[in-house]
Design an enzyme around this catalytic site. Structure first.
Site: not given
Ligand code: HEM
Length: 315
Positions: A147, A226
């Site tokens: 991330d 996403h």
């Protein structure tokens, strides 16, 4: 250009996120102003004990507290976090007058800064949320994906994305050198997430899990990943990024698994547009499937002023 707060220090091994409401009295406001102005000194005082630990703290001020606390013109875009009601999840809006984003390579340094801040703030504030985040292996979230990859890299790219400059429309002496900050605390349903195949998870995120390689965008009109929903352009086709410093948090013994989302941006509308695309979908109805496994339980917006404005607050 005014120096910013240490927004661009990057991901550390540990972080503490503190959100408070401030008691709406003149004496509380005065006391809080004095504490905020001393944050750079308090941080320096602790960080000197191990300079390799990169202790930093960014202070953000929420919309409700801005006028009485700052007594300065408002940043043009600053307003409370707008709730976004999607079919699957709602991006809730929760109270927050102050944000402290504490980062360090050492958990004890974050702890110490939090301890000293709490002592100084005393009963002028009410705690809304405290979250302790940690580095999970190679900067993975608890869904297992790396991330932060698409973040801007290097001082000029970062300041271009996060820092308001004199050239910005609606900028003023208060906002130059500052950034908008948005936080959301998410809880994950890891059992349901783990029931998916790796390929299904990768399609939801838009990157491969092991190697962190970007996947192709889906065709227009199809379910987007996403990564694609969080990529936005303005009317002229220019892409706008944000700086994210998300951290995992949780406790396996109480089955709590989460991601603390935090984004810094020069333009608040950029984060809000990402949020809308995720929760409402693009096209509408095809929301971000990450939300089938992740529930936001907080949502607040702040403005992190420049260092000189912060330091002058106690005058
Ligand atoms: C990309 C995780 C929420 C904005 C990513 C990536 C992961 C991820 C794994 C791909 C790697 C990377 O580039 O960092 C999560 C998780 C979230 C979350 C676990 C919470 C459940 C959000 C929210 C926003 C957001 C709420 C914005 C409102 C972005 C952006 C990218 C990204 C801008 C980069 C897109 C690009 O490739 O240009 N996120 N995210 N994320 N996410 Fe999230």
């Amino acid at each position: 250009m005014s120096a910013g707060q240490p927004v661009d220090t990057g991901l550390t091994r540990s972080a503490t996120f503190l959100v408070f409401s401030v008691l709406q009295t003149d004496s509380s406001m005065r006391a809080v102003r004095s504490v905020l102005s001393s944050v750079p000194d308090i941080t320096k005082n602790i960080s000197i004990r191990d300079t390799n630990a990169n202790l930093t703290c960014v202070v953000g001020i929420g919309s409700r507290a801005w006028d009485s606390l700052m007594r300065l013109p408002r940043p043009a875009e600053l307003h409370p976090f707008p709730e976004v009601r999607g079919a699957k999840q709602t991006a809730v809006s929760t109270p927050g007058d102050l944000l402290f984003h504490i980062r360090s390579e050492r958990r004890d340094m974050c702890f110490e800064l939090e301890r000293q801040l709490i002592e100084k703030l005393g009963d002028t504030v009410q705690l809304e949320d405290q979250t302790v985040g940690f580095r999970y292996f190679d900067a993975r979230d608890l869904l297992g994906f790396v991330d932060g990859t698409a973040n801007p890299v290097g001082p000029s790219a970062i300041s271009d994305v996060v820092m308001i400059s004199e050239e910005d429309e609606n900028s003023n002496a208060t906002t130059v050198g500052g950034s908008y900050v948005v936080v959301q605390k998410y809880l994950h349903d890891l059992k349901a997430w783990k029931a998916l195949s790796i390929e299904q998870q990768e399609a939801i995120i838009g990157r491969t899990k092991l190697d962190n390689i970007e996947l192709e965008d889906a065709d227009d009109g199809q379910q987007q990943s996403h990564k694609t929903l969080a990529t936005i352009e303005d009317a002229s086709g220019k892409e706008h990024a944000v700086l994210r410093d998300n951290m995992p948090f949780g406790s396996p013994s109480t089955s709590q698994y989460g991601t603390y989302f935090i984004a810094y941006s020069r333009h608040l509308w950029v984060v809000e547009k990402m949020m809308e695309r995720m929760f409402l979908g693009n096209p509408r109805g095809l929301h971000d499937r990450i939300l089938d496994f992740s529930t936001p339980i907080t949502g607040s917006t702040f403005f992190a002023p420049s260092l000189s404005i912060l330091k002058r607050l106690g005058d």
